[in-house]
Design a protein around this motif. Structure first.
Motif, PDB file in Angstrom:
ATOM      1  N   LYS A  10       0.846  -1.194   0.000  1.00 54.56           N
ATOM      2  CA  LYS A  10       0.000   0.000   0.000  1.00 54.56           C
ATOM      3  C   LYS A  10       0.878   1.238   0.000  1.00 54.56           C
ATOM      4  O   LYS A  10       2.013   1.219   0.486  1.00 54.56           O
ATOM      5  CB  LYS A  10      -0.916   0.022   1.235  1.00 54.56           C
ATOM      6  N   ARG A  11       0.317   2.317  -0.507  1.00 56.10           N
ATOM      7  CA  ARG A  11       1.058   3.577  -0.494  1.00 56.10           C
ATOM      8  C   ARG A  11       1.062   4.162   0.918  1.00 56.10           C
ATOM      9  O   ARG A  11       0.192   3.859   1.734  1.00 56.10           O
ATOM     10  CB  ARG A  11       0.427   4.570  -1.467  1.00 56.10           C
ATOM     11  N   ILE A  12       2.064   5.006   1.182  1.00 53.80           N
ATOM     12  CA  ILE A  12       2.202   5.605   2.510  1.00 53.80           C
ATOM     13  C   ILE A  12       0.934   6.369   2.895  1.00 53.80           C
ATOM     14  O   ILE A  12       0.448   6.271   4.026  1.00 53.80           O
ATOM     15  CB  ILE A  12       3.436   6.537   2.551  1.00 53.80           C
ATOM     16  N   LYS A  13       0.374   7.116   1.951  1.00 53.06           N
ATOM     17  CA  LYS A  13      -0.826   7.905   2.251  1.00 53.06           C
ATOM     18  C   LYS A  13      -1.995   7.006   2.652  1.00 53.06           C
ATOM     19  O   LYS A  13      -2.761   7.330   3.560  1.00 53.06           O
ATOM     20  CB  LYS A  13      -1.208   8.750   1.039  1.00 53.06           C
ATOM     21  N   GLU A  14      -2.152   5.873   1.968  1.00 53.62           N
ATOM     22  CA  GLU A  14      -3.261   4.959   2.272  1.00 53.62           C
ATOM     23  C   GLU A  14      -3.115   4.363   3.667  1.00 53.62           C
ATOM     24  O   GLU A  14      -4.099   4.241   4.414  1.00 53.62           O
ATOM     25  CB  GLU A  14      -3.315   3.850   1.220  1.00 53.62           C
ATOM     26  N   VAL A  15      -1.885   3.989   4.033  1.00 53.18           N
ATOM     27  CA  VAL A  15      -1.658   3.439   5.372  1.00 53.18           C
ATOM     28  C   VAL A  15      -1.869   4.522   6.426  1.00 53.18           C
ATOM     29  O   VAL A  15      -2.447   4.275   7.491  1.00 53.18           O
ATOM     30  CB  VAL A  15      -0.242   2.835   5.477  1.00 53.18           C
ATOM     31  N   ALA A  16      -1.425   5.744   6.131  1.00 50.55           N
ATOM     32  CA  ALA A  16      -1.618   6.859   7.068  1.00 50.55           C
ATOM     33  C   ALA A  16      -3.108   7.123   7.280  1.00 50.55           C
ATOM     34  O   ALA A  16      -3.562   7.356   8.414  1.00 50.55           O
ATOM     35  CB  ALA A  16      -0.916   8.111   6.547  1.00 50.55           C
ATOM     36  N   ASP A  17      -3.878   7.084   6.196  1.00 53.17           N
ATOM     37  CA  ASP A  17      -5.334   7.278   6.309  1.00 53.17           C
ATOM     38  C   ASP A  17      -5.959   6.174   7.162  1.00 53.17           C
ATOM     39  O   ASP A  17      -6.839   6.435   7.996  1.00 53.17           O
ATOM     40  CB  ASP A  17      -5.973   7.278   4.919  1.00 53.17           C
ATOM     41  N   PHE A  18      -5.509   4.945   6.953  1.00 54.94           N
ATOM     42  CA  PHE A  18      -6.046   3.810   7.716  1.00 54.94           C
ATOM     43  C   PHE A  18      -5.773   3.983   9.210  1.00 54.94           C
ATOM     44  O   PHE A  18      -6.667   3.793  10.046  1.00 54.94           O
ATOM     45  CB  PHE A  18      -5.423   2.503   7.215  1.00 54.94           C
ATOM     46  N   LEU A  19      -4.551   4.350   9.555  1.00 53.70           N
ATOM     47  CA  LEU A  19      -4.195   4.523  10.965  1.00 53.70           C
ATOM     48  C   LEU A  19      -4.969   5.681  11.587  1.00 53.70           C
ATOM     49  O   LEU A  19      -5.448   5.590  12.725  1.00 53.70           O
ATOM     50  CB  LEU A  19      -2.688   4.751  11.093  1.00 53.70           C
ATOM     51  N   ALA A  20      -5.118   6.762  10.837  1.00 53.31           N
ATOM     52  CA  ALA A  20      -5.844   7.927  11.359  1.00 53.31           C
ATOM     53  C   ALA A  20      -7.325   7.618  11.567  1.00 53.31           C
ATOM     54  O   ALA A  20      -7.952   8.143  12.494  1.00 53.31           O
ATOM     55  CB  ALA A  20      -5.679   9.106  10.410  1.00 53.31           C
ATOM     56  N   ASP A  21      -7.869   6.779  10.709  1.00 54.26           N
ATOM     57  CA  ASP A  21      -9.298   6.445  10.794  1.00 54.26           C
ATOM     58  C   ASP A  21      -9.606   5.444  11.903  1.00 54.26           C
ATOM     59  O   ASP A  21     -10.760   5.332  12.326  1.00 54.26           O
ATOM     60  CB  ASP A  21      -9.788   5.872   9.459  1.00 54.26           C
ATOM     61  N   PRO A  79      -7.252  12.694  17.859  1.00 49.69           N
ATOM     62  CA  PRO A  79      -7.008  12.081  16.545  1.00 49.69           C
ATOM     63  C   PRO A  79      -5.531  12.169  16.161  1.00 49.69           C
ATOM     64  O   PRO A  79      -4.804  13.058  16.625  1.00 49.69           O
ATOM     65  CB  PRO A  79      -7.889  12.900  15.603  1.00 49.69           C
ATOM     66  N   LEU A  80      -5.114  11.248  15.325  1.00 47.24           N
ATOM     67  CA  LEU A  80      -3.724  11.224  14.867  1.00 47.24           C
ATOM     68  C   LEU A  80      -3.574  12.108  13.635  1.00 47.24           C
ATOM     69  O   LEU A  80      -4.445  12.139  12.766  1.00 47.24           O
ATOM     70  CB  LEU A  80      -3.311   9.788  14.528  1.00 47.24           C
ATOM     71  N   SER A  81      -2.465  12.805  13.576  1.00 48.63           N
ATOM     72  CA  SER A  81      -2.186  13.688  12.437  1.00 48.63           C
ATOM     73  C   SER A  81      -1.735  12.850  11.239  1.00 48.63           C
ATOM     74  O   SER A  81      -0.779  12.069  11.341  1.00 48.63           O
ATOM     75  CB  SER A  81      -1.095  14.691  12.809  1.00 48.63           C
ATOM     76  N   LYS A  82      -2.427  13.013  10.128  1.00 52.70           N
ATOM     77  CA  LYS A  82      -2.062  12.251   8.934  1.00 52.70           C
ATOM     78  C   LYS A  82      -0.686  12.676   8.410  1.00 52.70           C
ATOM     79  O   LYS A  82       0.067  11.843   7.883  1.00 52.70           O
ATOM     80  CB  LYS A  82      -3.129  12.429   7.851  1.00 52.70           C
ATOM     81  N   GLU A  83      -0.369  13.954   8.548  1.00 52.16           N
ATOM     82  CA  GLU A  83       0.936  14.429   8.093  1.00 52.16           C
ATOM     83  C   GLU A  83       2.054  13.779   8.908  1.00 52.16           C
ATOM     84  O   GLU A  83       3.073  13.328   8.364  1.00 52.16           O
ATOM     85  CB  GLU A  83       1.023  15.955   8.219  1.00 52.16           C
ATOM     86  N   TYR A 121       6.379   9.569   9.633  1.00 48.20           N
ATOM     87  CA  TYR A 121       6.908   8.418  10.362  1.00 48.20           C
ATOM     88  C   TYR A 121       6.973   7.168   9.474  1.00 48.20           C
ATOM     89  O   TYR A 121       7.833   6.302   9.672  1.00 48.20           O
ATOM     90  CB  TYR A 121       6.043   8.123  11.588  1.00 48.20           C
ATOM     91  N   LEU A 122       6.054   7.082   8.500  1.00 48.13           N
ATOM     92  CA  LEU A 122       6.007   5.903   7.624  1.00 48.13           C
ATOM     93  C   LEU A 122       7.024   5.979   6.481  1.00 48.13           C
ATOM     94  O   LEU A 122       7.293   4.974   5.821  1.00 48.13           O
ATOM     95  CB  LEU A 122       4.593   5.746   7.032  1.00 48.13           C
ATOM     96  N   SER A 123       7.573   7.135   6.268  1.00 46.39           N
ATOM     97  CA  SER A 123       8.499   7.326   5.149  1.00 46.39           C
ATOM     98  C   SER A 123       9.784   6.520   5.362  1.00 46.39           C
ATOM     99  O   SER A 123      10.411   6.615   6.431  1.00 46.39           O
ATOM    100  CB  SER A 123       8.842   8.809   5.007  1.00 46.39           C
ATOM    101  N   PRO A 124      10.204   5.724   4.384  1.00 45.51           N
ATOM    102  CA  PRO A 124      11.425   4.912   4.527  1.00 45.51           C
ATOM    103  C   PRO A 124      12.668   5.757   4.753  1.00 45.51           C
ATOM    104  O   PRO A 124      13.648   5.294   5.348  1.00 45.51           O
ATOM    105  CB  PRO A 124      11.500   4.159   3.191  1.00 45.51           C
ATOM    106  N   GLY A 125      12.655   7.000   4.304  1.00 41.09           N
ATOM    107  CA  GLY A 125      13.830   7.857   4.448  1.00 41.09           C
ATOM    108  C   GLY A 125      13.909   8.565   5.777  1.00 41.09           C
ATOM    109  O   GLY A 125      14.871   9.300   6.031  1.00 41.09           O
ATOM    110  N   ARG A 126      12.911   8.381   6.644  1.00 43.66           N
ATOM    111  CA  ARG A 126      12.921   9.070   7.936  1.00 43.66           C
ATOM    112  C   ARG A 126      13.153   8.074   9.068  1.00 43.66           C
ATOM    113  O   ARG A 126      12.341   7.893   9.963  1.00 43.66           O
ATOM    114  CB  ARG A 126      11.610   9.825   8.144  1.00 43.66           C
ATOM    115  N   ASN A 127      14.326   7.429   9.003  1.00 47.46           N
ATOM    116  CA  ASN A 127      14.664   6.469  10.057  1.00 47.46           C
ATOM    117  C   ASN A 127      14.881   7.151  11.402  1.00 47.46           C
ATOM    118  O   ASN A 127      14.877   6.494  12.447  1.00 47.46           O
ATOM    119  CB  ASN A 127      15.922   5.680   9.670  1.00 47.46           C
ATOM    120  N   ASP A 128      15.100   8.464  11.361  1.00 52.54           N
ATOM    121  CA  ASP A 128      15.287   9.187  12.612  1.00 52.54           C
ATOM    122  C   ASP A 128      14.009   9.218  13.452  1.00 52.54           C
ATOM    123  O   ASP A 128      14.056   9.545  14.647  1.00 52.54           O
ATOM    124  CB  ASP A 128      15.744  10.619  12.325  1.00 52.54           C
ATOM    125  N   LYS A 129      12.891   8.884  12.824  1.00 48.84           N
ATOM    126  CA  LYS A 129      11.614   8.858  13.543  1.00 48.84           C
ATOM    127  C   LYS A 129      11.270   7.464  14.070  1.00 48.84           C
ATOM    128  O   LYS A 129      10.237   7.280  14.718  1.00 48.84           O
ATOM    129  CB  LYS A 129      10.479   9.343  12.627  1.00 48.84           C
TER     130      LYS A 129
END
Length: 298
Positions: free
Chosen positions: A251-262, A271-275, A280-288
């Motif tokens: 799934k795309r990052i946005k779709e998973v983010a929407d699922f978690l927020a919902d 509520p959880l911030s979709k942004e 946090y779901l981005s593969p390039g943001r290992n610092d998170k």
């Protein structure tokens, strides 16, 4: 003597309504009782009598034979079956009408007997539960309420209440219980109650139907801990390649983010911030990502 209506099939009568010839013997209706009367003979005599009497005599004929047996309902059932088994004899418009008249008269008589049995078996309620009494019956709204509970359809309840109301109003009341409301007024109140509930149920159903689908969603799950634990778990499932050569979740990052927020809220119910989720779901943001000691590993 040649019989015009030869029996086709017998019905298994358990009791015969035949009688011995005496001064009370009715030559129009009665069947002579013989020493060795067979089932076939008895059924043939009934068929013969069924054609010898006039249409107007049919109800009286049925009532007469019911008085000659111990169990009139059983006899009526067998007589009905006898006529059904031999319905081929009732050919022609006139005889067909005769057959119909017999069937209707049998049903009417049977219902009357069963109603009488039911009324005798029914226990009369206590005096305090009787609203009024006429010369031929009593009126108990307490008892009527029990009868209403046995009915599932509101229309049937209203019909019964209306019938009882008019029966009461047309009766010659001999006793009136001053400690209860008048029977017809209680019937009116109950009809109003049923109709009011119908309107209320309609309005509730209408309101539910108008609600947006989002209002029916299940209660969201509360996360008791850092947000990055669950996002990292999903990120691993999205990026780690399985032996099949495919990631566990495609799934795309946005779709998973929407699922978690919902479906999730933080530990304070917010509520959880979709942004934030997408970051946090981005593969390039290992610092998170969470520390290894609290990370869920797959």
């Amino acid at each position: 003597m040649m019989q015009n209506f030869l029996l086709k099939e017998v019905a298994t009568f358990e009791q015969f309504s035949s009688v011995k010839v005496s001064k009370d013997f009715n030559p129009l209706f009665d069947i002579e009782k013989k020493s060795k009367q067979s089932l076939n003979d008895y059924c043939q005599c009934l068929i013969d009598r069924s054609f010898s009497i006039t249409h107007s005599q049919i109800p009286e004929f049925i009532c007469h034979h019911c008085t000659l047996v111990a169990d009139p309902v059983s006899w009526l059932n067998k007589f009905e079956k006898l006529l059904s088994l031999n319905d081929e004899l009732f050919i022609g418009a006139r005889n067909h009408n005769r057959h119909v008249k017999f069937m209707v008269s049998i049903e009417t008589k049977r219902n009357k007997i069963l109603d009488e049995i039911s009324s005798h078996l029914k226990t009369k309620p206590a005096k305090k539960h009787i609203n009024a009494e006429s010369d031929d019956r009593y009126f108990s709204f307490y008892e009527l309420k029990q009868d209403l509970m046995a009915l599932c359809c509101d229309d049937d309840k209203i019909v019964l209440l209306t019938k009882e109301k008019f029966d009461y109003q047309q009766s010659n009341i001999e006793f009136l219980n001053i400690n209860t409301l008048e029977y017809d007024k209680q019937c009116d109140k109950e009809i109003e109650h049923i109709l009011a509930l119908q309107v209320l149920q309609y309005e509730i159903a209408k309101k539910i139907a108008e609600k947006p689908p989002s209002e029916y969603l299940m209660e969201k799950i509360t996360l008791h801990g850092p947000l990055n634990i669950i996002t990292n778990a999903f990120k691993q499932m999205m990026t780690s390649v399985q032996p099949t050569g495919k990631p566990y979740i495609r799934k795309r990052i946005k779709e998973v983010a929407d699922f978690l927020a919902d479906n999730f809220v933080d530990e304070n119910g917010n509520p959880l911030s979709k942004e934030t989720l997408q970051t946090y779901l981005s593969p390039g943001r290992n610092d998170k990502d969470p520390n290894s000691d609290v990370m869920i590993k797959f």
